[in-house]
Design an enzyme around this catalytic site. Structure first.
Site, PDB file in Angstrom:
ATOM      1  N   ASP A 297       0.894  -1.208  -0.015  1.00 55.63           N
ATOM      2  CA  ASP A 297      -0.120   0.082   0.074  1.00 55.63           C
ATOM      3  C   ASP A 297       0.805   1.155  -0.171  1.00 55.63           C
ATOM      4  O   ASP A 297       1.740   1.343   0.787  1.00 55.63           O
ATOM      5  CB  ASP A 297      -0.804   0.191   1.416  1.00 55.63           C
ATOM      6  CG  ASP A 297      -1.762  -1.100   1.401  1.00 55.63           C
ATOM      7  OD1 ASP A 297      -1.427  -2.270   0.955  1.00 55.63           O
ATOM      8  OD2 ASP A 297      -2.924  -0.970   1.914  1.00 55.63           O
TER       9      ASP A 297
ATOM     10  N   ARG B 115     -12.250   2.961  -5.684  1.00 59.09           N
ATOM     11  CA  ARG B 115     -13.035   1.882  -5.089  1.00 59.09           C
ATOM     12  C   ARG B 115     -13.579   2.447  -3.689  1.00 59.09           C
ATOM     13  O   ARG B 115     -12.945   3.051  -2.893  1.00 59.09           O
ATOM     14  CB  ARG B 115     -12.145   0.998  -4.988  1.00 59.09           C
ATOM     15  CG  ARG B 115     -12.757  -0.340  -3.972  1.00 59.09           C
ATOM     16  CD  ARG B 115     -11.843  -1.808  -4.372  1.00 59.09           C
ATOM     17  NE  ARG B 115     -10.371  -1.596  -3.900  1.00 59.09           N
ATOM     18  CZ  ARG B 115      -9.608  -2.632  -3.675  1.00 59.09           C
ATOM     19  NH1 ARG B 115     -10.192  -3.846  -3.568  1.00 59.09           N
ATOM     20  NH2 ARG B 115      -8.506  -2.718  -3.099  1.00 59.09           N
TER      21      ARG B 115
ATOM     22  N   LYS C 154     -15.315   0.633  -0.085  1.00 57.94           N
ATOM     23  CA  LYS C 154     -15.456  -0.747   0.453  1.00 57.94           C
ATOM     24  C   LYS C 154     -15.994  -0.568   1.745  1.00 57.94           C
ATOM     25  O   LYS C 154     -15.431  -0.100   2.740  1.00 57.94           O
ATOM     26  CB  LYS C 154     -14.166  -1.496   0.371  1.00 57.94           C
ATOM     27  CG  LYS C 154     -13.383  -1.647  -0.696  1.00 57.94           C
ATOM     28  CD  LYS C 154     -12.089  -2.519  -0.572  1.00 57.94           C
ATOM     29  CE  LYS C 154     -10.834  -1.843  -0.048  1.00 57.94           C
ATOM     30  NZ  LYS C 154      -9.626  -2.715   0.035  1.00 57.94           N
TER      31      LYS C 154
ATOM     32  N   ASP D 221      -0.680  -2.647  -4.087  1.00 55.08           N
ATOM     33  CA  ASP D 221      -1.733  -2.644  -3.353  1.00 55.08           C
ATOM     34  C   ASP D 221      -2.578  -1.190  -3.449  1.00 55.08           C
ATOM     35  O   ASP D 221      -2.161  -0.550  -4.694  1.00 55.08           O
ATOM     36  CB  ASP D 221      -1.857  -3.150  -2.009  1.00 55.08           C
ATOM     37  CG  ASP D 221      -2.917  -3.734  -1.336  1.00 55.08           C
ATOM     38  OD1 ASP D 221      -4.040  -3.057  -1.650  1.00 55.08           O
ATOM     39  OD2 ASP D 221      -2.818  -4.823  -0.971  1.00 55.08           O
ATOM     40  N   ASP D 222      -3.548  -0.844  -2.686  1.00 53.85           N
ATOM     41  CA  ASP D 222      -3.799   0.462  -2.728  1.00 53.85           C
ATOM     42  C   ASP D 222      -3.017   1.567  -2.994  1.00 53.85           C
ATOM     43  O   ASP D 222      -2.043   1.546  -2.169  1.00 53.85           O
ATOM     44  CB  ASP D 222      -4.872   0.540  -1.527  1.00 53.85           C
ATOM     45  CG  ASP D 222      -5.976  -0.080  -1.412  1.00 53.85           C
ATOM     46  OD1 ASP D 222      -6.750  -0.136  -2.281  1.00 53.85           O
ATOM     47  OD2 ASP D 222      -6.511  -0.766  -0.103  1.00 53.85           O
TER      48      ASP D 222
ATOM     49  N   HIS E  58      -3.949  -0.872  -6.801  1.00 53.31           N
ATOM     50  CA  HIS E  58      -5.512  -1.000  -6.588  1.00 53.31           C
ATOM     51  C   HIS E  58      -6.215   0.232  -6.572  1.00 53.31           C
ATOM     52  O   HIS E  58      -7.397   0.188  -6.375  1.00 53.31           O
ATOM     53  CB  HIS E  58      -5.700  -1.895  -5.396  1.00 53.31           C
ATOM     54  CG  HIS E  58      -5.176  -3.413  -5.239  1.00 53.31           C
ATOM     55  ND1 HIS E  58      -5.323  -4.189  -4.258  1.00 53.31           N
ATOM     56  CD2 HIS E  58      -4.385  -4.011  -6.146  1.00 53.31           C
ATOM     57  CE1 HIS E  58      -4.505  -5.317  -4.491  1.00 53.31           C
ATOM     58  NE2 HIS E  58      -4.158  -5.174  -5.751  1.00 53.31           N
TER      59      HIS E  58
END
Ligand SMILES: *[C@@H]1O[C@H](CO)[C@@H](O)[C@H](O)[C@H]1NC(C)=O
Ligand SMILES: *[C@@H]1O[C@H](CO)[C@@H](O)[C@H](O)[C@H]1NC(C)=O
Length: 384
Positions: free
Chosen positions: A198, A274, A276, A219-220, A241
Site C-alpha cells: 500500500d 473503490r 469498500k 495494492d491500494d 489497486h
C-alpha cells in the site's frame, strides 16, 4: 543553508557554540541560554550507528540530518520523541538491513515537525529481500515501512521511497499534516513478488493533504480507513489497486467523512475508484468526492462501490450498517480506460443504504457493463 556538523552523541553535552540570535518567545518564560543553544543545534548522523545515535540525541537537535544512514537489521529508525519544531532531513541513501520482523523500519512523531528529503536522497527499503508474492498474509514476516503517526501541524515533503517490504506509509492519528512530492517506487515488485505494498494507509486522522504523490505499487495507492478532511490531489498511481476508501468496518474508528481525491491519474491498476464497506459491520462513509480523475489500463473495475466487502471484493449479501452517502463524482475520464475483460462500473448496495450521490461527466468505458449492480441510488449509473 543549514550549517551541518557531525556531533557524536557523547560530545553533545560538552558542545560549545556561539549563542545564535533567537527571537524572544512570546508566552512562556524565556528558556535558559543553554537550552537555546542546544535547540539551535543541527546534528548530522551517518552510517550504521546513525539510527541509534539520532534516536538518543533527538531532543537535543533542532535539525537532524540523516546522511547515508545504514539502519541495522531489526532496528527502527525511531524519532518518536522529537521536540516541537524539529526538522528531519534525509540525505544520500538510507538503507535497512534484512530481518523477518513486523517493523516498522521508521517511526517519526511530534508537533510542528518538518520531514524532508534533500535533492537526490533515496530511502531504500530493500524490499526484494522479503518479497515472496505473499505480502502480509503469508510467507516471510515483512516489516512495515514508515509509521508517520501522531504528527500534528507537520509536513512531509520530497521523500523518494523505494522498495518497501509491505505497506509503505501509515498515517495515523495525524492532525493537520501536509504531504507533498512523495514518491513510492515499488515498480521492481511488479515482477519481483511485491504484494500488499500500500502507498498511503490513513486512519484516525483529521486534516491530511497529500499533493503530487507518485505511487508505483501492488495494492491500494491510497486507502482511507477512517478520518475526516482528507485530500489527495495531483497524484499518479500505477500498478496497484487505485484510490480507495476502506475497507471501512471492524476497527475502533469506522467513520470516514469529507474525503476528496482530485486531479489525479490511475493507470495500469486493478481498480480506479473503490469504496469498500465491510459486510455486517457498522460505521459511516459520507462526503466523498472524486473529481478530475483519469483512468487507464484498468484490469478489474473502473469504479467499484460495495457494501459486501469481506476480506475480498463483492462477497455475499450487501448490508446497510455502513451507509455510503454524499458521493460526488465529477469529470472522471476513463474513455477506453478499462480493459475488455474487466468491468466499467460495479455498485452493490443494500436497499436504501447508498444515497445522495451526484455524478457528473463520468465516462468509464472499454470494459463490460455490469449486470450485477444493486441498490444503485439515483444520480449514479452502472453504465457510465
Ligand atoms: C520508539 O521509541 C519510543 C520511546 O521513545 C518507544 O516508546 C517506542 O516503542 C519505539 N518504537 C519502536 C517501534 O521501537
Ligand atoms: C470539469 O471539467 C470541466 C471542463 O474541463 C471544468 O470546466 C469543470 O470545472 C470541471 N469540474 C470539476 C468539478 O472539476
Amino acid at each position: 543553508m543549514i550549517a551541518s556538523r557531525s556531533i557524536p552523541v557523547l560530545a553533545l553535552a560538552a558542545l560549545s557554540i556561539a549563542s545564535p540570535v533567537v527571537p524572544a518567545p512570546e508566552i512562556t518564560a524565556a528558556p535558559s541560554p543553554a537550552e537555546i543553544q542546544k535547540r539551535a543545534t543541527s546534528c548530522t548522523f551517518s552510517g550504521s550507528s546513525g539510527a541509534s545515535l539520532a534516536s538518543v540525541s533527538q531532543k537535543s537537535c533542532s535539525t537532524i540530518v540523516l546522511s547515508n544512514v545504514a539502519v541495522p537489521s531489526g532496528v527502527t529508525l525511531n524519532l518518536s520523541d522529537l521536540e516541537d519544531d524539529t526538522t528531519v532531513i534525509f540525505e544520500g541513501t538510507t538503507t535497512w538491513g534484512y530481518k523477518e520482523w513486523a517493523g516498522p523500519l521508521m517511526q517519526i512523531e511530534g508537533s510542528h515537525i518538518t520531514i524532508k528529503g534533500a535533492s537526490g536522497a533515496v530511502l531504500n527499503g530493500n524490499g526484494a529481500e522479503w518479497w515472496d508474492g505473499e505480502g502480509g498474509s503469508g510467507g516471510k514476516t515483512k516489516p512495515k515501512f514508515f509509521y508517520a503517526h501522531d504528527l500534528t501541524d507537520s509536513t512531509i515533503s520530497n521523500l523518494y521511497i523505494q522498495n518497501t517490504p509491505v505497506q509503505a506509509i501509515s498515517i495515523d492519528n495525524a492532525n493537520s499534516l501536509i504531504v507533498s512530492g512523495v514518491t513510492i517506487d515499488n515498480r521492481a515488485g511488479d515482477t519481483g513478488g511485491g504484494k500488499n505494498t500500500d502507498g498511503f494507509d490513513i486512519g484516525d486522522s483529521t486534516g491530511v493533504t497529500i499533493t503530487g504523490a507518485n505511487v508505483y505499487n501492488q495494492d491500494d495507492c491510497v486507502a482511507v480507513n477512517s478520518g475526516t478532511s482528507i485530500t489527495f490531489s495531483g497524484g499518479v498511481c500505477s500498478g496497484g489497486h487505485g484510490l480507495s476508501i476502506g475497507s471501512v468496518g471492524g476497527r475502533s474508528d469506522n467513520t470516514v467523512e469529507t474525503v476528496t481525491f482530485e486531479n489525479s491519474e490511475v493507470k495500469s491498476s486493478s481498480n480506479g475508484i473503490r469504496i469498500k464497506a465491510t459486510e455486517g459491520d457498522t460505521g459511516t462513509i459520507k462526503g466523498i468526492t472524486y473529481s478530475g480523475i483519469t483512468l487507464s489500463g484498468i484490469t478489474g473495475y473502473g469504479i467499484l462501490i460495495e457494501q459486501n466487502y469481506d476480506g475480498g471484493d463483492l462477497k455475499g449479501t450487501p448490508t446497510a450498517g455502513i451507509p455510503i452517502t454524499d458521493v460526488t463524482l465529477s469529470n472522471i475520464s476513463g474513455s477506453g480506460g478499462v480493459q475488455s475483460s474487466a468491468t466499467n462500473v460495479e455498485i452493490v448496495c443494500a436497499s436504501g443504504a447508498c444515497s445522495s450521490w451526484t455524478w457528473n461527466n463520468v465516462v468509464v468505458t472499454g470494459g463490460k457493463t455490469s449486470t450485477n449492480c444493486q441498490g444503485v441510488p439515483s444520480g449514479a449509473s452502472c453504465s457510465a
